[in-house]
Structures are given as C-alpha cells and as structure tokens.
Design an enzyme around this catalytic site. Structure first.
Site, PDB file in Angstrom:
ATOM      1  N   GLY A  79       0.794  -1.218   0.000  1.00 50.13           N
ATOM      2  CA  GLY A  79       0.000   0.000   0.000  1.00 50.13           C
ATOM      3  C   GLY A  79       0.828   1.269   0.000  1.00 50.13           C
ATOM      4  N   ILE A 104       6.231   2.993  -2.970  1.00 47.95           N
ATOM      5  CA  ILE A 104       7.039   2.081  -3.769  1.00 47.95           C
ATOM      6  C   ILE A 104       6.291   0.771  -3.986  1.00 47.95           C
ATOM      7  CG2 ILE A 104       9.153   0.705  -3.813  1.00 47.95           C
ATOM      8  CD1 ILE A 104       9.650   3.599  -4.393  1.00 47.95           C
ATOM      9  N   LYS A 122      10.160   4.569   7.554  1.00 43.86           N
ATOM     10  CA  LYS A 122      11.180   5.284   6.789  1.00 43.86           C
ATOM     11  C   LYS A 122      11.440   6.716   7.232  1.00 43.86           C
ATOM     12  CE  LYS A 122       7.905   6.920   3.287  1.00 43.86           C
ATOM     13  NZ  LYS A 122       7.564   6.967   1.856  1.00 43.86           N
ATOM     14  N   LYS A 135      20.533   5.486   2.833  1.00 47.10           N
ATOM     15  CA  LYS A 135      20.901   5.809   4.211  1.00 47.10           C
ATOM     16  C   LYS A 135      21.552   4.627   4.929  1.00 47.10           C
ATOM     17  CE  LYS A 135      17.422   9.417   4.451  1.00 47.10           C
ATOM     18  NZ  LYS A 135      17.274   9.430   2.975  1.00 47.10           N
ATOM     19  N   GLY A 175       7.813  12.271  -5.163  1.00 50.29           N
ATOM     20  CA  GLY A 175       6.370  12.138  -5.071  1.00 50.29           C
ATOM     21  C   GLY A 175       5.884  11.100  -4.096  1.00 50.29           C
ATOM     22  N   THR A 186      16.501  22.261   6.013  1.00 51.38           N
ATOM     23  CA  THR A 186      17.405  22.042   7.149  1.00 51.38           C
ATOM     24  C   THR A 186      18.690  22.854   7.048  1.00 51.38           C
ATOM     25  OG1 THR A 186      18.305  20.095   6.026  1.00 51.38           O
ATOM     26  CG2 THR A 186      16.532  19.733   7.622  1.00 51.38           C
ATOM     27  N   ARG A 229      18.974  17.713  11.552  1.00 55.33           N
ATOM     28  CA  ARG A 229      18.459  16.974  12.700  1.00 55.33           C
ATOM     29  C   ARG A 229      19.446  15.887  13.112  1.00 55.33           C
ATOM     30  NH1 ARG A 229      12.945  16.098   9.424  1.00 55.33           N
ATOM     31  NH2 ARG A 229      14.576  15.719   7.894  1.00 55.33           N
ATOM     32  N   GLU A 287      21.131  13.170  10.804  1.00 52.74           N
ATOM     33  CA  GLU A 287      20.926  13.527   9.413  1.00 52.74           C
ATOM     34  C   GLU A 287      22.239  14.003   8.798  1.00 52.74           C
ATOM     35  OE1 GLU A 287      17.377  15.739   6.980  1.00 52.74           O
ATOM     36  OE2 GLU A 287      18.105  16.710   8.800  1.00 52.74           O
TER      37      GLU A 287
END
Length: 591
Positions: free
Chosen positions: A289, A292, A366, A408, A448, A470, A535, A538
């Site tokens: 759902g 991706i 995520k 990441k 998107g 940021t 943050r 990050e």
C-alpha cells in the site's frame, strides 16, 4: 468535406495523366522534332492511352489515389514510382508485341519524364501547402527550438501539421557544429546554445522549446535561468519514458518543472526482457500500500504473474492499490492480504497458504526523525519484521527475494540507516543459507512518495509558508517512483545471492533549489525559505556507498553491486551484541 476530398484526389489523377501526356510531347519534340509518320503517331497515342489506363487502374487498386499515404510523403512517392514502373513495363511490352518497330526511346524515356513531373507536382504542392499553413498560424507564439535532433524534428512536424498549434517556429539552436547549415522542414539553425540571447532578440521569440532528451539537471537549471532573464518561457519535450513509442506529442510539451530539475535521465529498461522470472509465478509484495510497493504492484501486474499477492497492515492502503490496479476496491479476494510483518505467526500462515515464489519486501518505517525518537519501532519493523519475511520465504522455498533498502544504509548514522543496513545483512545471510538470489536494492529519495520533500513543501506553500529547509547546502539524490521500480525489477533479474544492488540516482540536487523551483511554479514570491538546521543523525550529503565498499558494475549501466557481510538472526536477536551491530550508535540510548 467528402466533395473536397474527391476533388483533390481527382486532381491528383488528372495531374498524373497530364504528366504522361507532357512527357510524350516533350520526348517527341526533342527526339523527333514532331516529325513522326502517321503509323508512329498512332503507336505513340496507343502507348499513352494504355500507360495512363494502367496507371489509373493500378493506382486505385493499390489505394494510391485513395489516401493510402500522405500526398508527397516518402511512402506515397515510393508507391507512385512502383505504379509507374509496372505501367511502363505493361504498356511498353504490349507496344513491342504489337509492333516490333515500336520506339525504344518512347518506352524507356517517357515513364522517367512522367514520374519526374508527378513527383515535382507533389513537392510543389507540399511546399505551398506548408507555407499557407504557416501563414495561417502566424498568431501563435513564436518559439525557438533548442535541439535539432529527432525530437526537435518531430516538434517541427507536429507544429506544421497541427490545425491550431500553440507555436510558430522561429528557428533552431543546436550545439553540434556539423549542423550549422542544416534546415529542418525549412527552418534554419540560427546558432548554438551560447547564442541564445542574440537569437532570441533577433527573432522576437517568446518561448524556448528544449528538445534534448538527456539534458542534465544542472544544464536545465542554467537554461531556465537564462530564459527567465530574457523573458522566455521554457518548455520541455518530455523524457523518453513519458513518450509513446519514443514519439513526441504536441500536447505533452510542458513548462519546465521541478521533476526536470531533479533529473530527466531516460531509464532504458525493457521489462518484457526480464519478465521471465516473474511470468507465471506467485509473487508477493510486502508494504504493497506504500508509494514504492503500490507502483511495484502495478508494474508487476503487467508482467503476467500467476498470482499477485499484495500484503500490508493498512486496510485503506490496500483498498487504494486494489482500486488503482483492478478498478474496484471490494477487498473480498485472497490476494489482498492484511497482515503485519511484525507478527511472525500470522505471516508464516500467509506464506504457507500461498507459497509465493518471488517476494518483493517493501514494508518499512522510513521517516528518519520519527525513528530517532522511537528507535525500537524501527528495530521491530525494519529489522525483526524483515527477519520474519526472510524466514517465511525460506520456509516455503521462495526462489527469489528482493529487499528494498535505502542510500541511508551506506555509512549509516541514524536509526533508519542502521536498521536498513541490518536488513541488508540479514538478506545476505539467507542468500548464503539458501544459495538463491536473495538480494537488496539500495536507492535514495523517490519523487512524489508520501512524506517526501515535495509533499512537505507543497503543503507549506498552501498554508502560506514558510518553506523549511534544514541547511542551505543540504543535497539529496532523487528518482521518480516509476523509474525506481523499473530498476528494482531489473535488479531482481540480474542480482546474485547476497548482493546489494545500488541504483544510479544521477547527480545530487540541492534541496533549497527544489524549494525555489516550487515557489516559482506556484507564483508565491512572498513566501520565505527558513533554515532549521540538520536533525540528529541527518547527513548534509547522502552517499550511495559506504567507505570501503568496492562497487562493481553490472550488465545494466544504471545498477552497481556492493558486497554485504552476512549476519545471522541469532546475532541480531541477541541483546548483548546490539552495541557491536550498530557500532558506535545505539538507538536505545535515545529512549
């Protein structure tokens, strides 16, 4: 309308007949000075009548005079030449049979002269017709086309043949020096890209159409800035992936937007060539759902699986994806699976019932800052949940397993990256255990997707701002959801057991440039951009490979491979080994 078409086609027939007559008169005048005997004149007239009769009959038989091809097109002229040749052979053959003294010069030269006149008339008609159209369309916006390749040529053809085109073409720009004297449908190359300012002023153009399909984001951004300074509206030919069979469509030309800024590289993936590992198979998608997962499901459906199982813990998301694929959202079929990957027992029941042969694992948490606050949730879903899916796939003998990872996971500094890195290592362990292609696919931000920077920025613009970034120098990799999923399917076909396949994301893009572009598109010049600071966990710049990871090229130019050290489920689950697993970052300390 019908009468006008009939008159035009009758005119073409009469023109071709007249060309036969003119060719014969010209030949007799030049070759015999009109001094033929009565018998020779009779033979020549009979030849003319038979040749024109053959031409008309054969022409209608092969639909030459019924609109089979556009008048004056290459296809129409080629067919015309064939019709003239057959007519000449028949009429000349009959002439020699009736009279052995029949003139060979008449039989050979007349058809050639007639064909020359027929083609010449068509060329003149096309030239005058095109000029009339261009004069009639003078009220449209004057446009320069940047790029004199196939796409640029298609744009000119579309503009010339459209009934009410939005543009009139002032000329072309192209950086290839060999095209300096090229003319496309009569339009000249007026200069190179560096000459834009002078050419725009000279032609009084109002629009710049970019017909370069592989332009880099930086080139696009620079060109847009130059166009704005000149008061030109930049319009782009869509990327190849957005065209139909590689053809440009006039109504698909669109104003330069943020999607172009983030990259327009064409993804050349022929999914039909890799459908072998999916066609006729039972395929399961976790997280179906999500952004991706749902796009993966849509693309998988086209490849002919025997059964497509869509698994998610969110019933509303399953309803939406079923509606988008099947046109109904009744949720009353067993291919819509409501299950949480954290629940190993429920998951195992699903796998044993359906016994999927190929698994795409897209379910994950995520959002980086959320997982920094609640690291245990990331651990339960991204690590233990992945372990549950891997184990279930192993238990039922799944042939192939594709774990959707993230950039990441490379040099991970946050809970999200650490948990996804562990998921990669667990996948590598099961690949080692089974000897089957259980692999991971690593890529960056998708354009998107829910929660992406575009969603956030657009929501902030609707609220009147400000846009929060940021850091002024922060960059990210971006890719559209469809092309990311295409490469995931490709990676699933070429990946070897234990691989982590890394998708080429192109050049990183500055987030502040994305914010500025969206503000320009919205017309809200009054909204400010504020900087909130990076943050915890990050990075300023994301990377696709960890330090020390030696990536290897694969057979696909946009996919690389890196080795991933496997880790056993026992080592992952053992609480005492957690510090080793995450090196110097322990998300539990944030609790």
């Amino acid at each position: 309308m019908f009468f006008r078409i009939a008159v035009r086609r009758s005119g073409v027939v009469l023109w071709d007949v007249a060309m036969w007559a003119l060719a014969l008169v010209a030949l007799v005048l030049l070759r015999f000075d009109l001094s033929l005997s009565a018998e020779r004149w009779a033979q020549t007239v009979q030849y003319f009548l038979l040749a024109t009769l053959c031409q008309v009959l054969i022409g209608f038989a092969v639909h030459l005079y019924l609109g089979r091809s556009r008048l004056g097109s290459f296809g129409e002229v080629s067919l015309l030449g064939l019709v003239v040749l057959v007519s000449a052979v028949i009429s000349g053959g009959v002439g020699f049979l009736v009279s052995p003294e029949f003139s060979r010069s008449v039989a050979v030269t007349t058809p050639a002269l007639a064909l020359l006149g027929m083609v010449g008339g068509r060329v003149l008609f096309r030239a005058f017709y095109s000029d009339d159209l261009r004069r009639a369309k003078g009220a449209a916006t004057r446009a320069l086309i940047y790029g004199a390749g196939d796409a640029g040529s298609q744009v000119a053809k579309l503009v010339d043949t459209a009934v009410e085109p939005p543009y009139t073409i002032a000329g072309y720009l192209d950086d290839d020096p060999t095209k300096k004297f090229l003319r496309i449908r009569g339009y000249r190359i007026l200069g190179r890209g560096e000459d834009l300012e002078g050419v725009a002023s000279q032609t009084e153009a109002e629009t710049l159409i970019l017909a370069v399909s592989e332009a880099s984001p930086q080139f696009l951004a620079d060109l847009d800035a130059r166009a704005k300074a000149l008061g030109l509206k930049l319009v782009v030919v869509p990327p190849v992936r957005e065209m139909i069979d590689g053809r440009v469509e006039l109504d698909k030309l669109r104003q330069f937007n943020v999607a172009d800024l983030l990259g327009r590289r064409p993804i050349k993936t022929d999914l039909s060539e890799i459908a072998g590992y999916l066609s006729g198979k039972i395929v399961l998608v976790t997280g179906a759902g999500g952004s991706i997962g749902s796009e993966l499901a849509r693309q998988l459906k086209k490849l002919g699986p025997a059964k497509l199982l869509l698994l998610d813990r969110d019933e509303s998301a399953l309803h939406a994806v079923q509606l988008s694929i099947y046109g109904q959202g009744l949720l009353d079929t067993d291919d819509m699976v409501l299950c949480d990957i954290r629940d190993s027992e429920a998951l195992m029941k699903i796998f044993r019932r359906h016994r999927p042969e190929v698994v795409f694992h897209a379910a994950a948490l995520k959002h980086l800052p959320m997982l920094e606050q609640y690291p245990d949730e990331g651990w339960k879903t991204n690590v233990l949940g992945t372990l549950n899916v891997l184990d279930a796939a192993h238990q039922v003998g799944a042939e192939r397993f594709v774990n959707i990872s993230t950039d990441k996971a490379a040099d991970a500094t946050a809970v999200l990256g650490q948990t996804k890195r562990l998921a990669e290592r667990l996948t590598a362990h099961y690949a080692e255990l089974t000897g089957r292609p259980y692999l991971s696919v690593r890529f960056g931000n998708v354009l998107g997707s829910r929660g992406s920077v575009l969603y956030a920025f657009r929501a902030q613009i609707e609220r009147g701002g400000p846009l929060t970034v940021t850091h002024p120098d922060v960059t990210r990799f971006f890719m559209t959801i469809p092309e990311a999923c295409e490469l995931v399917l490709q990676a699933g076909a070429i990946g070897q057991p234990g691989d982590a396949l890394v998708l080429d994301m192109g050049e990183p893009v500055k987030i502040v440039d994305v914010a500025k572009r969206l503000l320009e598109e919205s017309g809200r010049t009054d909204i400010e951009i504020t900087y909130t600071g990076l943050r915890h966990g990050e990075k300023l710049h994301e990377v696709l490979f960890s330090q020390g990871e030696d990536h290897i090229e694969t057979q696909h130019p946009l996919i690389s491979c890196v080795p991933v050290p496997p880790i056993t489920p026992r080592d992952v689950i053992a609480a005492d080994s957690w510090d080793e697993l995450v090196a110097d970052y322990d998300p539990r300390r944030a609790l």
